[in-house]
Design an enzyme around this catalytic site. Structure first.
Site, short mmCIF file in Angstrom:
data_model
loop_
_atom_site.label_atom_id
_atom_site.label_comp_id
_atom_site.label_asym_id
_atom_site.label_seq_id
_atom_site.Cartn_x
_atom_site.Cartn_y
_atom_site.Cartn_z
N SER A 125 26.63 -11.80 60.83
CA SER A 125 27.10 -10.98 61.94
C SER A 125 28.51 -10.45 61.66
CB SER A 125 27.13 -11.84 63.21
OG SER A 125 27.85 -11.19 64.23
N TYR A 150 29.60 -20.06 67.60
CA TYR A 150 28.57 -19.15 67.07
C TYR A 150 29.07 -18.47 65.79
CZ TYR A 150 25.80 -14.90 66.47
OH TYR A 150 25.06 -13.88 65.93
N LYS A 154 27.89 -18.62 61.56
CA LYS A 154 27.56 -17.51 60.66
C LYS A 154 28.43 -17.60 59.39
CE LYS A 154 24.29 -15.84 63.07
NZ LYS A 154 22.91 -16.09 62.64
P1 NAD Z 1 16.70 -13.29 69.39
O1 NAD Z 1 17.16 -14.40 70.22
O2 NAD Z 1 16.05 -12.13 70.06
O3 NAD Z 1 15.72 -13.82 68.24
C1 NAD Z 1 15.88 -15.07 67.65
C2 NAD Z 1 14.51 -15.72 67.59
O4 NAD Z 1 14.65 -16.99 66.96
C3 NAD Z 1 13.89 -15.97 68.96
O5 NAD Z 1 12.57 -15.47 68.98
C4 NAD Z 1 13.92 -17.50 69.12
O6 NAD Z 1 12.83 -17.95 69.88
C5 NAD Z 1 13.88 -17.96 67.67
N1 NAD Z 1 14.50 -19.27 67.42
C6 NAD Z 1 15.73 -19.70 67.79
N2 NAD Z 1 15.92 -20.95 67.36
C7 NAD Z 1 14.79 -21.33 66.68
C8 NAD Z 1 14.38 -22.49 66.01
N3 NAD Z 1 15.15 -23.58 65.97
N4 NAD Z 1 13.17 -22.51 65.42
C9 NAD Z 1 12.36 -21.43 65.46
N5 NAD Z 1 12.69 -20.30 66.11
C10 NAD Z 1 13.90 -20.24 66.71
O7 NAD Z 1 17.96 -12.79 68.53
P2 NAD Z 1 18.15 -11.47 67.67
O8 NAD Z 1 19.05 -10.56 68.42
O9 NAD Z 1 16.85 -10.96 67.20
O10 NAD Z 1 18.99 -12.07 66.46
C11 NAD Z 1 18.37 -12.46 65.26
C12 NAD Z 1 19.43 -12.98 64.30
O11 NAD Z 1 20.43 -11.98 64.09
C13 NAD Z 1 20.18 -14.21 64.81
O12 NAD Z 1 20.43 -15.05 63.69
C14 NAD Z 1 21.48 -13.64 65.34
O13 NAD Z 1 22.51 -14.58 65.30
C15 NAD Z 1 21.72 -12.50 64.38
N6 NAD Z 1 22.56 -11.43 64.93
C16 NAD Z 1 22.16 -10.77 66.05
C17 NAD Z 1 22.96 -9.74 66.56
C18 NAD Z 1 22.56 -8.99 67.81
O14 NAD Z 1 23.36 -8.19 68.31
N7 NAD Z 1 21.38 -9.15 68.35
C19 NAD Z 1 24.14 -9.38 65.91
C20 NAD Z 1 24.50 -10.08 64.75
C21 NAD Z 1 23.70 -11.09 64.26
C1 UD1 Z 2 28.89 -9.59 70.90
C2 UD1 Z 2 29.44 -10.85 70.32
C3 UD1 Z 2 29.16 -10.87 68.83
C4 UD1 Z 2 27.66 -10.77 68.60
C5 UD1 Z 2 27.16 -9.51 69.29
C6 UD1 Z 2 25.66 -9.44 69.23
C7 UD1 Z 2 31.35 -11.48 71.74
C8 UD1 Z 2 32.82 -11.64 71.81
N1 UD1 Z 2 30.87 -10.94 70.60
O1 UD1 Z 2 29.54 -8.50 70.25
O2 UD1 Z 2 29.62 -12.06 68.26
O3 UD1 Z 2 27.39 -10.70 67.21
O4 UD1 Z 2 27.52 -9.53 70.67
O5 UD1 Z 2 25.07 -10.46 69.97
O6 UD1 Z 2 30.62 -11.82 72.65
N2 UD1 Z 2 30.96 -4.57 77.42
C9 UD1 Z 2 31.30 -4.09 78.67
N3 UD1 Z 2 30.54 -4.50 79.73
C10 UD1 Z 2 29.47 -5.33 79.60
C11 UD1 Z 2 29.13 -5.80 78.32
C12 UD1 Z 2 29.91 -5.41 77.24
O7 UD1 Z 2 32.26 -3.34 78.82
O8 UD1 Z 2 28.83 -5.67 80.61
C13 UD1 Z 2 31.77 -4.15 76.27
C14 UD1 Z 2 32.40 -5.32 75.53
O9 UD1 Z 2 33.63 -5.64 76.07
C15 UD1 Z 2 32.51 -4.73 74.10
C16 UD1 Z 2 31.33 -3.76 74.00
O10 UD1 Z 2 30.92 -3.50 75.35
O11 UD1 Z 2 33.69 -4.03 73.97
C17 UD1 Z 2 30.15 -4.33 73.24
O12 UD1 Z 2 29.84 -5.61 73.79
P1 UD1 Z 2 28.58 -6.47 73.33
O13 UD1 Z 2 27.36 -5.64 73.39
O14 UD1 Z 2 28.61 -7.74 74.09
O15 UD1 Z 2 28.86 -6.72 71.78
P2 UD1 Z 2 30.15 -7.36 71.06
O16 UD1 Z 2 31.11 -7.92 72.02
O17 UD1 Z 2 30.64 -6.34 70.10
#
Ligand code: NAD
Ligand code: UD1
Length: 332
Positions: A125, A150, A154
């Site tokens: 991330s 968290y 990572k």
């Molecule tokens: P998500 O929660 O939608 O998907 C994660 C999936 O993993 C879920 O279906 C959950 O049921 C499963 N899971 C969790 N723990 C488990 C376990 N112990 N065993 C088996 N399954 C398990 O999340 P996402 O948004 O799809 O994120 C996927 C990956 O990307 C994660 O590693 C997250 O940290 C990373 N990531 C996400 C974002 C984002 O903005 N969504 C940003 C950066 C990194």
């Molecule tokens: C967040 C996480 C980041 C994670 C990512 C995806 C934090 C500090 N960071 O990123 O670690 O990888 O989500 O899960 O939580 N915002 C508003 N109003 C809202 C929600 C968000 O103004 O109701 C703003 C936030 O302040 C930010 C931007 O929108 O500036 C994006 O927010 P968000 O979607 O939560 O992502 P990140 O904070 O970038």
């Protein structure tokens, strides 16, 4: 390399990646404990691809579940999405986060080692960069101490893969994935009140939330609101196909690589909300509020290495991301 284990493949990014994998001719095996997803996702994937992918319910922290999985299937590579991902919650439940995200990774790598599986793509991330001094950030930017448990999982996950050099690993640092499959059959399913911006925007536009609070309007940014790098989840999905192709094709590549995945375009909260309104012809009720604790003022990627080495770049516009997010919300 045909059969790919997708841990967390029922989740937001995993489910879209499964679609891209199937379309690229891979055979994904989804392994998920459904702690943050539902089995309905399989129907959504089948409606897009015409075929239900193989799903095995199991936990990456369970050596027994993994043993059964690897014994029963000939796996060529693993994409490891399964993790807990709520930043705020990770400070309340640090042990749960370390157990799931670090314990799960180690358990998975041990099972892979035992079954001779060497190729792994890891979901990292942009949070690993914390509050970087210079924008855009590239992969050589030194990583500061993590800002949350968290974020720490990572950073540690990347390091574990670096040290475990028997594996060929690619760590992908996602910036802000948003949107949904253009069909609206799969998308993001936040449970409860969304933490992230776009699910909150779509729910406020749909009348499910009274109003969006914009967290902070006094940042040193062009319009005072915080700036991020939003990318379409289908572009992100395609990057995983590119990463597998790299693992497969290039034998003399380093054993560990890391790539930023973003568009490289800074977008403010205000711009995003206004674009959403224009593209979809709906209003987003909103109020200005104080900064959210732990937020960085700005963070966007230099995605040059992913383009150069993986041949990948994000193609969808912000308008397309927000149109697809709204389309998905309306079908929920
Ligand atoms: P998500 O929660 O939608 O998907 C994660 C999936 O993993 C879920 O279906 C959950 O049921 C499963 N899971 C969790 N723990 C488990 C376990 N112990 N065993 C088996 N399954 C398990 O999340 P996402 O948004 O799809 O994120 C996927 C990956 O990307 C994660 O590693 C997250 O940290 C990373 N990531 C996400 C974002 C984002 O903005 N969504 C940003 C950066 C990194
Ligand atoms: C967040 C996480 C980041 C994670 C990512 C995806 C934090 C500090 N960071 O990123 O670690 O990888 O989500 O899960 O939580 N915002 C508003 N109003 C809202 C929600 C968000 O103004 O109701 C703003 C936030 O302040 C930010 C931007 O929108 O500036 C994006 O927010 P968000 O979607 O939560 O992502 P990140 O904070 O970038």
């Amino acid at each position: 390399m045909k059969q790919v284990l997708v841990t967390g493949g029922m989740g937001f990014i995993g489910s879209h990646t499964v679609v891209s994998l199937m379309e690229a001719g891979f055979r994904p095996v989804i392994f998920d404990n459904l702690c943050n997803s539902s089995e309905d996702v399989l129907e959504g994937i089948a409606r897009i691809t015409g075929e239900k992918p193989l799903f095995i319910k199991g936990d990456v922290t369970s050596a027994a579940d993994l043993k059964a999985l690897f014994t029963g299937h000939n796996i060529d590579a693993v994409i490891h999405f399964a993790a807990l991902k709520a930043v705020g919650e990770s400070s309340e439940k640090p042990l749960e986060y370390y157990h799931n995200n670090i314990g799960g990774l180690i358990c998975l790598l041990e099972a892979m080692q035992e079954h001779g599986v060497r190729n792994v793509v890891f979901s990292s991330s942009a949070t690993v960069y914390g509050s970087a001094a210079h924008m855009p950030v590239d992969e050589d930017t030194p990583l500061p101490p993590a800002m949350s448990p968290y974020g720490s999982t990572k950073q540690m996950g990347e390091r574990i893969l670096f040290d475990a050099s028997i594996f060929r690993s690619i760590c992908l640092r996602y910036f802000n994935p948003i949107g949904a499959h253009p069909s609206g059959h799969i998308g993001e399913l936040p449970l409860g009140v969304p933490n992230n911006l776009v699910p909150y925007v779509t729910q406020a536009a749909a009348g499910l939330r009274k109003s969006l609070t914009i967290f902070g309007e006094d940042y040193q940014t062009p319009d005072g609101t915080a700036v991020r790098d939003y990318l379409h989840v289908m572009d992100l999905a395609e990057a995983h196909v590119a990463a597998l192709n790299r693992l497969q094709q290039v034998q003399d590549r380093p054993h560990w690589e890391v790539f930023n995945l973003g568009t490289g375009k800074p977008i403010s909260v205000k711009t995003l909300v206004e674009t959403f309104e224009q593209v979809n012809g709906v209003l987003v009720p909103r109020v200005m509020g104080p900064r959210r604790q732990g937020d960085v003022p700005e963070l966007w990627a230099n995605p040059g290495r992913a383009k150069e080495v993986l041949g990948w770049n994000a193609e969808h516009s912000l308008a397309a991301m927000l149109r697809d997010a709204w389309n998905w919300q309306q079908k929920l």
